[in-house]
Design a protein around this motif. Structure first.
Motif, PDB file in Angstrom:
ATOM      1  N   SER A 129       0.733  -1.153  -0.111  1.00 52.11           N
ATOM      2  CA  SER A 129      -0.003  -0.254   0.066  1.00 52.11           C
ATOM      3  C   SER A 129       0.881   1.354   0.085  1.00 52.11           C
ATOM      4  O   SER A 129       0.489   2.399  -0.453  1.00 52.11           O
ATOM      5  CB  SER A 129      -0.790   0.037   1.252  1.00 52.11           C
ATOM      6  N   LYS A 130       2.277   0.961   0.422  1.00 51.70           N
ATOM      7  CA  LYS A 130       3.090   2.306   0.569  1.00 51.70           C
ATOM      8  C   LYS A 130       3.318   2.742  -0.975  1.00 51.70           C
ATOM      9  O   LYS A 130       3.673   3.879  -0.968  1.00 51.70           O
ATOM     10  CB  LYS A 130       4.078   2.045   1.194  1.00 51.70           C
ATOM     11  N   LEU A 131       3.161   1.939  -1.889  1.00 58.59           N
ATOM     12  CA  LEU A 131       3.411   2.289  -3.225  1.00 58.59           C
ATOM     13  C   LEU A 131       2.521   3.259  -3.758  1.00 58.59           C
ATOM     14  O   LEU A 131       2.886   4.120  -4.688  1.00 58.59           O
ATOM     15  CB  LEU A 131       3.456   1.007  -4.064  1.00 58.59           C
ATOM     16  N   ARG A 132       1.115   3.213  -3.202  1.00 63.35           N
ATOM     17  CA  ARG A 132       0.126   4.115  -3.727  1.00 63.35           C
ATOM     18  C   ARG A 132       0.461   5.617  -3.482  1.00 63.35           C
ATOM     19  O   ARG A 132       0.352   6.162  -4.469  1.00 63.35           O
ATOM     20  CB  ARG A 132      -1.200   3.739  -3.105  1.00 63.35           C
ATOM     21  N   GLU A 151      10.198   8.752  -2.581  1.00 59.96           N
ATOM     22  CA  GLU A 151       9.063   9.491  -2.460  1.00 59.96           C
ATOM     23  C   GLU A 151       8.478   9.259  -1.252  1.00 59.96           C
ATOM     24  O   GLU A 151       7.795  10.086  -0.673  1.00 59.96           O
ATOM     25  CB  GLU A 151       8.008   9.193  -3.649  1.00 59.96           C
ATOM     26  N   LEU A 152       9.001   8.085  -0.634  1.00 60.36           N
ATOM     27  CA  LEU A 152       8.381   7.620   0.601  1.00 60.36           C
ATOM     28  C   LEU A 152       8.929   8.775   1.864  1.00 60.36           C
ATOM     29  O   LEU A 152       8.188   8.922   2.993  1.00 60.36           O
ATOM     30  CB  LEU A 152       9.187   6.287   1.213  1.00 60.36           C
ATOM     31  N   GLY A 153      10.019   9.209   1.677  1.00 62.78           N
ATOM     32  CA  GLY A 153      10.384   9.919   2.666  1.00 62.78           C
ATOM     33  C   GLY A 153       9.809  11.582   2.629  1.00 62.78           C
ATOM     34  O   GLY A 153      10.251  12.674   3.391  1.00 62.78           O
ATOM     35  N   GLY A 175       1.435   9.053 -11.316  1.00 64.08           N
ATOM     36  CA  GLY A 175       1.298   7.567 -11.825  1.00 64.08           C
ATOM     37  C   GLY A 175      -0.045   7.365 -11.875  1.00 64.08           C
ATOM     38  O   GLY A 175      -0.992   7.827 -11.206  1.00 64.08           O
ATOM     39  N   LYS A 176      -0.482   6.286 -12.824  1.00 64.04           N
ATOM     40  CA  LYS A 176      -1.811   5.934 -12.916  1.00 64.04           C
ATOM     41  C   LYS A 176      -2.022   4.621 -12.615  1.00 64.04           C
ATOM     42  O   LYS A 176      -1.003   3.729 -12.732  1.00 64.04           O
ATOM     43  CB  LYS A 176      -2.103   5.774 -14.402  1.00 64.04           C
ATOM     44  N   GLU A 177      -2.668   4.114 -11.446  1.00 65.09           N
ATOM     45  CA  GLU A 177      -2.989   3.061 -10.811  1.00 65.09           C
ATOM     46  C   GLU A 177      -3.534   1.948 -11.904  1.00 65.09           C
ATOM     47  O   GLU A 177      -4.480   2.277 -12.685  1.00 65.09           O
ATOM     48  CB  GLU A 177      -3.713   2.921  -9.657  1.00 65.09           C
ATOM     49  N   THR A 178      -3.053   0.770 -11.975  1.00 62.14           N
ATOM     50  CA  THR A 178      -3.339  -0.270 -13.091  1.00 62.14           C
ATOM     51  C   THR A 178      -3.292  -1.636 -12.355  1.00 62.14           C
ATOM     52  O   THR A 178      -2.927  -1.822 -11.196  1.00 62.14           O
ATOM     53  CB  THR A 178      -2.369  -0.251 -14.282  1.00 62.14           C
ATOM     54  N   MET A 229      -2.406  -4.989 -11.878  1.00 67.34           N
ATOM     55  CA  MET A 229      -1.203  -5.950 -12.187  1.00 67.34           C
ATOM     56  C   MET A 229      -0.905  -6.285 -10.502  1.00 67.34           C
ATOM     57  O   MET A 229      -0.634  -5.158  -9.927  1.00 67.34           O
ATOM     58  CB  MET A 229      -0.005  -5.281 -12.693  1.00 67.34           C
ATOM     59  N   GLY A 230      -0.467  -7.266 -10.030  1.00 66.92           N
ATOM     60  CA  GLY A 230      -0.001  -7.651  -8.839  1.00 66.92           C
ATOM     61  C   GLY A 230      -1.116  -7.223  -7.728  1.00 66.92           C
ATOM     62  O   GLY A 230      -2.249  -7.122  -7.926  1.00 66.92           O
ATOM     63  N   ASP A 231      -0.582  -6.925  -6.712  1.00 66.25           N
ATOM     64  CA  ASP A 231      -1.295  -6.433  -5.410  1.00 66.25           C
ATOM     65  C   ASP A 231      -1.565  -4.867  -5.839  1.00 66.25           C
ATOM     66  O   ASP A 231      -2.506  -4.525  -5.335  1.00 66.25           O
ATOM     67  CB  ASP A 231      -0.855  -6.680  -4.334  1.00 66.25           C
ATOM     68  N   ILE A 232      -0.370  -4.411  -6.441  1.00 65.16           N
ATOM     69  CA  ILE A 232      -0.605  -2.834  -6.677  1.00 65.16           C
ATOM     70  C   ILE A 232       0.374  -2.744  -7.801  1.00 65.16           C
ATOM     71  O   ILE A 232       1.537  -3.090  -7.604  1.00 65.16           O
ATOM     72  CB  ILE A 232      -0.383  -2.117  -5.419  1.00 65.16           C
ATOM     73  N   ALA A 233      -0.066  -1.821  -8.779  1.00 66.40           N
ATOM     74  CA  ALA A 233       1.142  -1.408  -9.661  1.00 66.40           C
ATOM     75  C   ALA A 233       0.423   0.341 -10.203  1.00 66.40           C
ATOM     76  O   ALA A 233      -0.589   0.300 -10.345  1.00 66.40           O
ATOM     77  CB  ALA A 233       0.918  -2.335 -11.051  1.00 66.40           C
TER      78      ALA A 233
END
Length: 206
Positions: A125-128, A202-204, A136-139, A141-145
């Motif tokens: 979920s941190k990738l969101r 971007e996490l920081g 980015g555009k969520e698509t 694939m996988g658990d999140i992409a």
């Protein structure tokens, strides 16, 4: 290593200077100011200015000068070929890219994709947040992409499959197959690492 990139940086400028600038702007979907002899190109969601008189690159707004490695990737995108190709929507991994992708993939996996797995593999979920911050555009694939437009005609997808006590996490980065006609494979490898580092950084940010 930095000195090697500086050599490559000036070699890319030499190649670009041989191109017809208006044609480069058209086939790579960038802006060219003939009076200033400057290209304007979006890299993720930031604009960079390439001045062809003094052969410099700076980020619009704060005049930040990118590393020589980043500069090589930007220049290679503009100078590599004069092929005018559009997005194919066929997604390939680095190992499927001709002229060296398969050979370089194991090292790329260790240096970049493992970092992606270690960062997001148990909390995808941190990738969101990171993906949204980079437009980015969520698509699906996988658990999140997320799909990103890195340069105006260069697209990639980053996907994470979350792990648990029984299943190891995994991740991948895929490129639209058109990239092989717009960048040298070594620049594509560098671009892949750049993308992953950009996402993790971007996490920081607040």
């Amino acid at each position: 290593m930095e000195s090697n990139y500086k050599v490559a940086y000036y070699n890319e400028w030499k190649t670009l200077q041989k191109r017809e600038f208006k044609n480069v702007a058209e086939i790579r979907n960038v802006i060219y100011d003939e009076d200033k002899k400057e290209f304007s190109i979006k890299v993720f969601n930031r604009e960079y200015i390439l001045n062809c008189n003094d052969e410099t690159i700076r980020r619009s707004g704060d005049n930040h000068i990118p590393s020589a490695e980043t500069g090589v990737m930007i220049l290679n995108y503009l100078s590599f070929t004069e092929n005018n190709i559009d997005k194919t929507n066929k997604w390939v991994s680095l190992k499927e890219i001709p002229n060296g992708g398969m050979m370089f993939y194991p090292a790329f996996y260790k240096s970049s994709i493992v970092s992606l797995i270690n960062t997001f593999g148990y909390d995808s979920s941190k990738l969101r947040k990171c993906g949204e911050n980079l437009d980015g555009k969520e698509t699906k694939m996988g658990d999140i992409a997320f799909e990103f437009e890195v340069f105006p005609k260069v697209f990639c997808r980053v996907a994470v499959w979350e792990g648990d006590d029984e299943i190891e996490p995994s991740a991948t980065i895929l490129f639209d197959s058109s990239i092989q006609y717009m960048m040298h494979v070594e620049s594509i490898i560098g671009l892949g690492g750049y993308i992953i580092n950009k996402i993790i950084n971007e996490l920081g940010r607040d």
